[in-house]
Design an enzyme around this catalytic site. Structure first.
Site, PDB file in Angstrom:
ATOM      1  N   HIS A   9      49.161  43.535  39.346  1.00 36.55           N
ATOM      2  CA  HIS A   9      49.588  43.092  40.672  1.00 36.55           C
ATOM      3  C   HIS A   9      51.105  42.866  40.679  1.00 36.55           C
ATOM      4  CE1 HIS A   9      49.787  40.639  44.326  1.00 36.55           C
ATOM      5  NE2 HIS A   9      48.572  41.068  44.614  1.00 36.55           N
ATOM      6  N   SER A  66      46.960  46.127  48.778  1.00 32.32           N
ATOM      7  CA  SER A  66      46.039  45.058  49.150  1.00 32.32           C
ATOM      8  C   SER A  66      46.679  44.192  50.216  1.00 32.32           C
ATOM      9  CB  SER A  66      45.673  44.209  47.926  1.00 32.32           C
ATOM     10  OG  SER A  66      46.827  43.638  47.360  1.00 32.32           O
ATOM     11  N   GLU A 149      37.216  42.517  49.030  1.00 32.67           N
ATOM     12  CA  GLU A 149      37.352  41.523  47.970  1.00 32.67           C
ATOM     13  C   GLU A 149      36.734  40.202  48.421  1.00 32.67           C
ATOM     14  OE1 GLU A 149      41.341  40.695  46.638  1.00 32.67           O
ATOM     15  OE2 GLU A 149      40.618  39.468  44.964  1.00 32.67           O
ATOM     16  N   GLU A 155      39.096  30.472  50.890  1.00 32.39           N
ATOM     17  CA  GLU A 155      39.936  31.589  51.319  1.00 32.39           C
ATOM     18  C   GLU A 155      39.217  32.533  52.283  1.00 32.39           C
ATOM     19  OE1 GLU A 155      41.997  33.369  47.976  1.00 32.39           O
ATOM     20  OE2 GLU A 155      42.112  31.437  46.973  1.00 32.39           O
ATOM     21  N   ASP A 182      36.563  39.979  41.806  1.00 28.00           N
ATOM     22  CA  ASP A 182      37.670  39.261  41.178  1.00 28.00           C
ATOM     23  C   ASP A 182      37.082  38.098  40.373  1.00 28.00           C
ATOM     24  OD1 ASP A 182      39.673  37.239  40.769  1.00 28.00           O
ATOM     25  OD2 ASP A 182      40.900  38.136  42.347  1.00 28.00           O
ATOM     26  N   HIS A 208      39.581  42.891  39.969  1.00 28.56           N
ATOM     27  CA  HIS A 208      40.710  42.029  39.653  1.00 28.56           C
ATOM     28  C   HIS A 208      40.339  41.155  38.469  1.00 28.56           C
ATOM     29  CE1 HIS A 208      43.174  41.830  43.672  1.00 28.56           C
ATOM     30  NE2 HIS A 208      43.550  42.829  42.886  1.00 28.56           N
ATOM     31  N   ARG A 214      44.432  31.140  37.131  1.00 33.48           N
ATOM     32  CA  ARG A 214      45.294  32.258  37.518  1.00 33.48           C
ATOM     33  C   ARG A 214      46.462  32.481  36.566  1.00 33.48           C
ATOM     34  NH1 ARG A 214      44.108  34.937  42.071  1.00 33.48           N
ATOM     35  NH2 ARG A 214      43.206  33.982  43.923  1.00 33.48           N
ATOM     36  N   GLU A 243      45.650  40.260  37.788  1.00 33.11           N
ATOM     37  CA  GLU A 243      46.235  39.499  38.890  1.00 33.11           C
ATOM     38  C   GLU A 243      46.534  38.091  38.396  1.00 33.11           C
ATOM     39  OE1 GLU A 243      45.245  39.493  43.522  1.00 33.11           O
ATOM     40  OE2 GLU A 243      43.712  38.515  42.362  1.00 33.11           O
TER      41      GLU A 243
HETATM   42 MN    MN Z   1      42.102  39.075  43.676  1.00 32.15          MN
END
Ligand code: MN
Length: 285
Positions: A9, A66, A149, A155, A182, A208, A214, A243
């Site tokens: 990413h 994306s 996704e 989210e 993901d 992902h 993260r 990512e």
């Molecule tokens: Mn993602």
């Protein structure tokens, strides 16, 4: 070694996509042996096609793109005006994909990439699926795959799990519209890391790889051996894209929406190199 194309990413490198940022991100990704750079295109009509094409060609990298919709351009609602705005954004993203030679458009394109204050409705879900069907049909003319996704509950209120996404795909009914999984989101919403992947089978189109916080792969709580094992079980041959987000690199669309408040890394190159080796080794088993 697996045959999966390895992606990264752009936010590992840069928070924007001016010509210099684009060149730096593409060159850095290519130098580490990645095959794909995933370019966020939240304002697809504002993207620099010429600079992007030039950098990709110079370094021999393939692009994917994306994006996420906003509440103002939500297709997961019952408001015709917002749905039309979302449809326009998605069609513009498709135009950008065609212009830079990307065969993939994915992300939270089935609704807003945002926290909702209420559950979705069946009518909103059908409205969303109708736009995605049209997007899929347009994309198919150029051999472009559309990826949905599914993300965690903070989210999106529409697609939080692989099974919800598969059910939604049944409504869409287009062969080039697939699931985008993901690990970061699966970690929050799924029971484990293999059942959802096995359920997707050949309807999994994009992956992902993100850690539970993260940051650096292997330093969080995600069961990557189980996840990679499931990918091997379904003979997944599609892209696998790393990512990661840190407050060290800030994107005005993504960082606040994804609640990136902490500095989990500061050296994108070190992070990317470790991720490359971690993913390659995981895919190989
Ligand atoms: Mn993602």
């Amino acid at each position: 070694m697996s045959g999966n194309a390895l992606g990264i990413h752009a936010l590992v490198w840069v928070g924007g996509w001016g010509p210099d940022e684009c060149e730096y991100a593409v060159a850095s990704s290519a130098a580490l042996g990645f095959d794909i750079i995933e370019i966020p295109a939240f304002e697809p009509t504002q993207m620099d096609v010429v600079a992007t094409r030039a950098s990709l060609a110079r370094h021999g990298l393939a692009p994917t793109i994306s994006l996420g919709l906003t509440h103002a351009s939500d297709i997961n609602c019952e408001d015709a005006e917002r749905i039309e705005r979302g449809r326009d954004t998605l069609m513009a993203a498709l135009d950008f994909a065609r212009a830079i030679g990307s065969d993939y458009v994915g992300g939270v394109i089935f609704g807003a990439l945002a926290r909702y204050a209420q559950p979705t409705t069946e009518r909103a879900r059908l409205n969303s699926a109708a736009v995605i069907r049209e997007l899929g049909q347009e994309a198919a003319k150029d051999g472009i795959t559309i990826g949905l996704e599914f993300v965690n509950r903070y989210e999106s209120n529409l697609l939080n799990t692989a099974q919800q996404t598969l059910d939604y795909l049944d409504i869409v009914g287009e062969d080039n519209v697939l699931v985008h999984a993901d690990t970061y989101h699966m970690n929050i919403e799924e029971t484990d890391f293999s059942t959802p992947i096995l359920a997707c089978g050949d309807r999994l189109g994009y992956v992902h790889i993100g850690e539970s916080h993260r940051g650096y792969l292997g330093s969080g709580t995600i069961d990557f051996p189980e996840f990679f094992g499931a990918l091997r079980d379904i003979d997944y041959a599609g892209p696998v894209t790393f990512e990661s987000f840190s407050s060290a690199v800030v994107d005005r669309h993504l960082s606040n929406t994804l609640a990136i408040w902490r500095n989990l890394w500061s050296d994108g190159a070190d992070l990317a190199e470790q991720a490359r080796d971690y993913i390659r080794s995981g895919l190989a088993g």
